[in-house]
Motif scaffolding. Structure first.
Motif, PDB file in Angstrom:
ATOM      1  N   LEU A 187       0.794  -1.285  -0.063  1.00 32.83           N
ATOM      2  CA  LEU A 187       0.024   0.098  -0.037  1.00 32.83           C
ATOM      3  C   LEU A 187       0.864   1.133  -0.110  1.00 32.83           C
ATOM      4  O   LEU A 187       0.525   2.303  -0.688  1.00 32.83           O
ATOM      5  CB  LEU A 187      -0.869   0.045   1.128  1.00 32.83           C
ATOM      6  N   LEU A 188       2.054   1.240   0.779  1.00 43.47           N
ATOM      7  CA  LEU A 188       2.845   2.177   0.864  1.00 43.47           C
ATOM      8  C   LEU A 188       3.488   2.469  -0.581  1.00 43.47           C
ATOM      9  O   LEU A 188       3.819   3.563  -1.003  1.00 43.47           O
ATOM     10  CB  LEU A 188       4.058   2.161   1.928  1.00 43.47           C
ATOM     11  N   GLN A 189       3.717   1.489  -1.277  1.00 47.07           N
ATOM     12  CA  GLN A 189       4.346   1.408  -2.705  1.00 47.07           C
ATOM     13  C   GLN A 189       3.497   2.064  -3.610  1.00 47.07           C
ATOM     14  O   GLN A 189       3.769   2.919  -4.426  1.00 47.07           O
ATOM     15  CB  GLN A 189       4.834   0.098  -3.217  1.00 47.07           C
ATOM     16  N   LEU A 190       2.165   1.745  -3.645  1.00 46.07           N
ATOM     17  CA  LEU A 190       1.350   2.497  -4.266  1.00 46.07           C
ATOM     18  C   LEU A 190       0.971   3.736  -4.213  1.00 46.07           C
ATOM     19  O   LEU A 190       0.847   4.616  -4.936  1.00 46.07           O
ATOM     20  CB  LEU A 190      -0.143   1.682  -4.170  1.00 46.07           C
ATOM     21  N   VAL A 191       0.948   4.231  -2.640  1.00 43.19           N
ATOM     22  CA  VAL A 191       1.048   5.663  -2.549  1.00 43.19           C
ATOM     23  C   VAL A 191       1.844   6.474  -3.167  1.00 43.19           C
ATOM     24  O   VAL A 191       1.935   7.435  -3.879  1.00 43.19           O
ATOM     25  CB  VAL A 191       0.982   6.037  -0.951  1.00 43.19           C
ATOM     26  N   ASP A 192       3.420   5.979  -2.979  1.00 48.56           N
ATOM     27  CA  ASP A 192       4.552   6.494  -3.600  1.00 48.56           C
ATOM     28  C   ASP A 192       4.561   6.679  -5.052  1.00 48.56           C
ATOM     29  O   ASP A 192       5.002   7.448  -5.744  1.00 48.56           O
ATOM     30  CB  ASP A 192       5.756   5.732  -3.300  1.00 48.56           C
ATOM     31  N   THR A 193       3.707   5.374  -5.600  1.00 46.97           N
ATOM     32  CA  THR A 193       3.813   5.427  -6.968  1.00 46.97           C
ATOM     33  C   THR A 193       2.933   6.573  -7.662  1.00 46.97           C
ATOM     34  O   THR A 193       3.231   7.298  -8.680  1.00 46.97           O
ATOM     35  CB  THR A 193       3.095   3.967  -7.676  1.00 46.97           C
ATOM     36  N   ASN A 194       1.818   6.737  -6.922  1.00 46.59           N
ATOM     37  CA  ASN A 194       0.868   7.902  -7.387  1.00 46.59           C
ATOM     38  C   ASN A 194       1.487   9.102  -7.103  1.00 46.59           C
ATOM     39  O   ASN A 194       1.343   9.873  -8.152  1.00 46.59           O
ATOM     40  CB  ASN A 194      -0.705   7.863  -6.626  1.00 46.59           C
ATOM     41  N   VAL A 195       2.205   9.487  -6.023  1.00 47.05           N
ATOM     42  CA  VAL A 195       2.954  10.698  -5.836  1.00 47.05           C
ATOM     43  C   VAL A 195       3.853  10.886  -6.743  1.00 47.05           C
ATOM     44  O   VAL A 195       4.187  12.064  -7.076  1.00 47.05           O
ATOM     45  CB  VAL A 195       3.302  10.865  -4.388  1.00 47.05           C
ATOM     46  N   SER A 196       4.504   9.783  -7.314  1.00 48.42           N
ATOM     47  CA  SER A 196       5.627  10.072  -8.363  1.00 48.42           C
ATOM     48  C   SER A 196       4.996  10.452  -9.840  1.00 48.42           C
ATOM     49  O   SER A 196       5.694  11.307 -10.396  1.00 48.42           O
ATOM     50  CB  SER A 196       6.443   8.701  -8.524  1.00 48.42           C
ATOM     51  N   MET A 197       3.779   9.887 -10.074  1.00 43.48           N
ATOM     52  CA  MET A 197       3.126  10.477 -11.067  1.00 43.48           C
ATOM     53  C   MET A 197       2.817  11.935 -10.942  1.00 43.48           C
ATOM     54  O   MET A 197       3.096  12.716 -12.004  1.00 43.48           O
ATOM     55  CB  MET A 197       1.971   9.768 -11.233  1.00 43.48           C
ATOM     56  N   LEU A 198       2.219  12.146  -9.976  1.00 39.07           N
ATOM     57  CA  LEU A 198       1.882  13.698  -9.695  1.00 39.07           C
ATOM     58  C   LEU A 198       3.432  14.560  -9.694  1.00 39.07           C
ATOM     59  O   LEU A 198       3.108  15.614 -10.239  1.00 39.07           O
ATOM     60  CB  LEU A 198       1.245  13.705  -8.253  1.00 39.07           C
ATOM     61  N   THR A 199       4.285  14.166  -9.459  1.00 41.54           N
ATOM     62  CA  THR A 199       5.725  14.696  -9.442  1.00 41.54           C
ATOM     63  C   THR A 199       5.913  15.134 -10.807  1.00 41.54           C
ATOM     64  O   THR A 199       6.471  16.090 -11.226  1.00 41.54           O
ATOM     65  CB  THR A 199       6.918  14.028  -8.611  1.00 41.54           C
ATOM     66  N   PHE A 200       5.576  14.270 -11.605  1.00 38.67           N
ATOM     67  CA  PHE A 200       6.030  14.400 -13.217  1.00 38.67           C
ATOM     68  C   PHE A 200       4.892  15.426 -13.674  1.00 38.67           C
ATOM     69  O   PHE A 200       5.605  16.523 -14.443  1.00 38.67           O
ATOM     70  CB  PHE A 200       5.853  13.382 -13.836  1.00 38.67           C
ATOM     71  N   LEU A 201       3.942  15.642 -13.230  1.00 43.78           N
ATOM     72  CA  LEU A 201       2.804  16.774 -13.634  1.00 43.78           C
ATOM     73  C   LEU A 201       3.583  17.745 -13.103  1.00 43.78           C
ATOM     74  O   LEU A 201       3.120  19.078 -13.715  1.00 43.78           O
ATOM     75  CB  LEU A 201       1.687  16.416 -12.931  1.00 43.78           C
ATOM     76  N   VAL A 202       3.796  18.058 -11.993  1.00 44.84           N
ATOM     77  CA  VAL A 202       4.405  19.251 -11.163  1.00 44.84           C
ATOM     78  C   VAL A 202       5.759  19.793 -12.049  1.00 44.84           C
ATOM     79  O   VAL A 202       5.717  20.993 -12.533  1.00 44.84           O
ATOM     80  CB  VAL A 202       4.530  19.032  -9.883  1.00 44.84           C
ATOM     81  N   ILE A 203       6.378  18.951 -12.199  1.00 44.16           N
ATOM     82  CA  ILE A 203       7.831  19.316 -13.037  1.00 44.16           C
ATOM     83  C   ILE A 203       7.494  19.774 -14.391  1.00 44.16           C
ATOM     84  O   ILE A 203       8.102  20.628 -14.855  1.00 44.16           O
ATOM     85  CB  ILE A 203       8.744  18.336 -12.929  1.00 44.16           C
ATOM     86  N   PHE A 204       6.725  18.993 -15.185  1.00 43.83           N
ATOM     87  CA  PHE A 204       6.165  19.250 -16.469  1.00 43.83           C
ATOM     88  C   PHE A 204       7.465  19.562 -17.524  1.00 43.83           C
ATOM     89  O   PHE A 204       7.332  20.368 -18.276  1.00 43.83           O
ATOM     90  CB  PHE A 204       5.098  20.450 -16.469  1.00 43.83           C
TER      91      PHE A 204
END
Length: 471
Positions: free
Chosen positions: A45-62
């Motif tokens: 579950l922690l891995q899934l949370v980190d996975t989703n946040v990593s996707m959001l990080t890509f959106l932030v950096i853009f």
């Protein structure tokens, strides 16, 4: 040339020290997480949370990191550089705020959609707070890196990881033995580092909406956004296929393998941080192609030997984990090949960044991402975690050769694509051979034989010789 190599070597050494420190802290921290969380499904579950946040990080950096690297070295005056940095900071913080609003509105629904577990929206709220503060820290450290303040970057980064480790341990022991405790400890730690960097933070955090600057940044960065999304798909979508066709425990085992596969970054991440400012500073030098050729070969050989060393030692390294996690050792070395290639493509893509033709990276990784999804659909139902490993390695191999081929057309470096392919092919074969020997408890002398055969095969193609392009 010697002075340039000396700078790259010195900076890489310091960054390598930084990454050794941070990775060692992370490797100590992860078994502690496993010890306190106990259940592999909670680690999943922690891995899934980190996975989703990593996707959001890509959106932030853009893609703005690559754009800023280009324009920061394009302009020499301090005032213009500061405007570009503030514009990037304003853009990134605005995206984080937008994401926070989205999760406030649809948090519970998104929790079920992304985690397949109800009542976990609070995990994303805490993680987004950490993402906001980490966005500030990352940009400030990037500028310090561009200005070659290497020691300060190293000290700050190691301090951040050490703080996370200490605060996490205190939380798990005395405050909150849960996923929330781990995420909250991260939030407190990065908040402290923001205060430590308050002087540059106050400068770059001043909002600046300059459309002319933002337009130039986005024109450079936007073609890289599909590449960022493709990177995320290749590296992280595997978790969702495991969620669909396997269990949270399998995600926890796979996440454990991913964590240990990052051991290879002890060799590469210092170079990766130093490479962009180093390579951009050599853009107009006549001797650069031959220098790059030498470095291409050296990095490939060192990385390959690092992967084989990790494969050889992994059955002993994994003993730091609780027994239920140790099965992950077999996946670590194959995953580390993909981890290494995710670094190596940045090295051999010099021509693409010099010519600002960054759309070709998006095209290459977009195709690789599609291939990755197809392979996951085929192999995960059949082979579970091994299916994700296959898709991961194949996707990065495909992307690497597409990027290298295009980069050579835009800025030729006398380095042979055949030699690169030959080395990577035998690296994969040797790694799988070592893992097979370990899984079947065969004699260790066979592992020594794999090493010898690999070295002989690589020596056959003479990586030390320049490749002269025929006209």
């Amino acid at each position: 040339m010697f002075s340039q190599l000396k700078r790259l070597g010195a900076d890489s050494l310091l960054y390598a020290f930084m990454n050794v420190g941070t990775k060692l802290i992370a490797f100590i921290l992860f078994p502690l997480y496993a010890h306190y969380l106990v259940d592999t499904s909670l680690v999943g579950l922690l891995q899934l949370v980190d996975t989703n946040v990593s996707m959001l990080t890509f959106l932030v950096i853009f893609g703005t990191d690559s754009a800023l690297a280009y324009y920061y070295f394009e302009y020499k005056d301090k005032e213009t550089r500061e405007k570009y940095v503030r514009s990037v900071m304003t853009f990134r913080i605005s995206i984080v705020i937008l994401l926070f609003v989205v999760f406030l509105i649809g948090g519970e629904w998104l929790s079920v959609l992304l985690l397949d577990v109800p009542g976990q929206s609070q995990l994303f709220y805490i993680a987004l707070g950490t993402l906001c503060l980490d966005t500030i820290i990352t940009l400030v450290l990037t500028i310090l890196r561009y200005d070659f303040h290497t020691k300060r970057v190293v000290v700050t980064t190691v301090a951040k990881m050490l703080l996370i480790a200490i605060v996490s341990l205190l939380f798990l022991m005395f405050v909150w033995t849960s996923l929330e405790g781990i995420l909250l400890a991260r939030l407190i730690s990065v908040a402290i580092i923001v205060l430590v960097l308050i002087k540059p933070v106050r400068i770059y955090l001043k909002p600046l909406f300059d459309w002319s600057i933002l337009k130039k940044i986005l024109i450079y960065a936007t073609p890289l956004v599909p590449a960022s999304l493709a990177f995320w798909i290749i590296a992280n979508a595997n978790n969702y296929f495991l969620k669909a066709f396997a269990t949270l425990s399998d995600i926890g085992i796979y996440g454990t393998a991913i964590k240990f596969a990052t051991f290879i970054t002890l060799l590469t991440s210092g170079i990766q941080l130093a490479w962009r400012p180093f390579s951009m500073s050599l853009k107009d030098k006549e001797s650069s192609p031959k220098l790059f050729s030498t470095l291409y070969a050296a990095f490939l050989l060192i990385g390959s030997l690092g992967v084989l060393a990790l494969a050889t030692l992994m059955p002993w390294i994994i003993l730091v984990m609780p027994e239920q996690f140790r099965i992950a050792f077999q996946y670590v070395a194959p995953i580390s090949i993909a981890t290494f290639l995710s670094f190596y493509y940045m090295i051999v893509s010099t021509g693409i960044f010099y010519s600002k033709q960054t759309k070709h990276i998006s095209i290459a990784f977009g195709i690789a991402a599609v291939v990755s999804i197809i392979l996951n659909f085929i192999f995960v139902p059949m082979y579970s975690i091994w299916g994700t490993v296959i898709s991961y390695v194949v996707a990065y191999c495909l992307a690497l050769f597409m990027v290298f081929r295009k980069s050579q057309k835009l800025y030729y470096v006398p380095f042979s694509g055949f030699k690169m392919a030959w080395t990577i092919f035998w690296l994969i074969a040797a790694t799988l051979g070592i893992v097979y020997i370990q899984l079947h408890d065969l004699t260790s002398w066979l592992i020594a034989g794999v090493w010898i055969v690999f070295i002989i095969l690589v020596l056959l193609v003479r990586m030390d010789k320049y490749f002269v392009k025929r006209k």
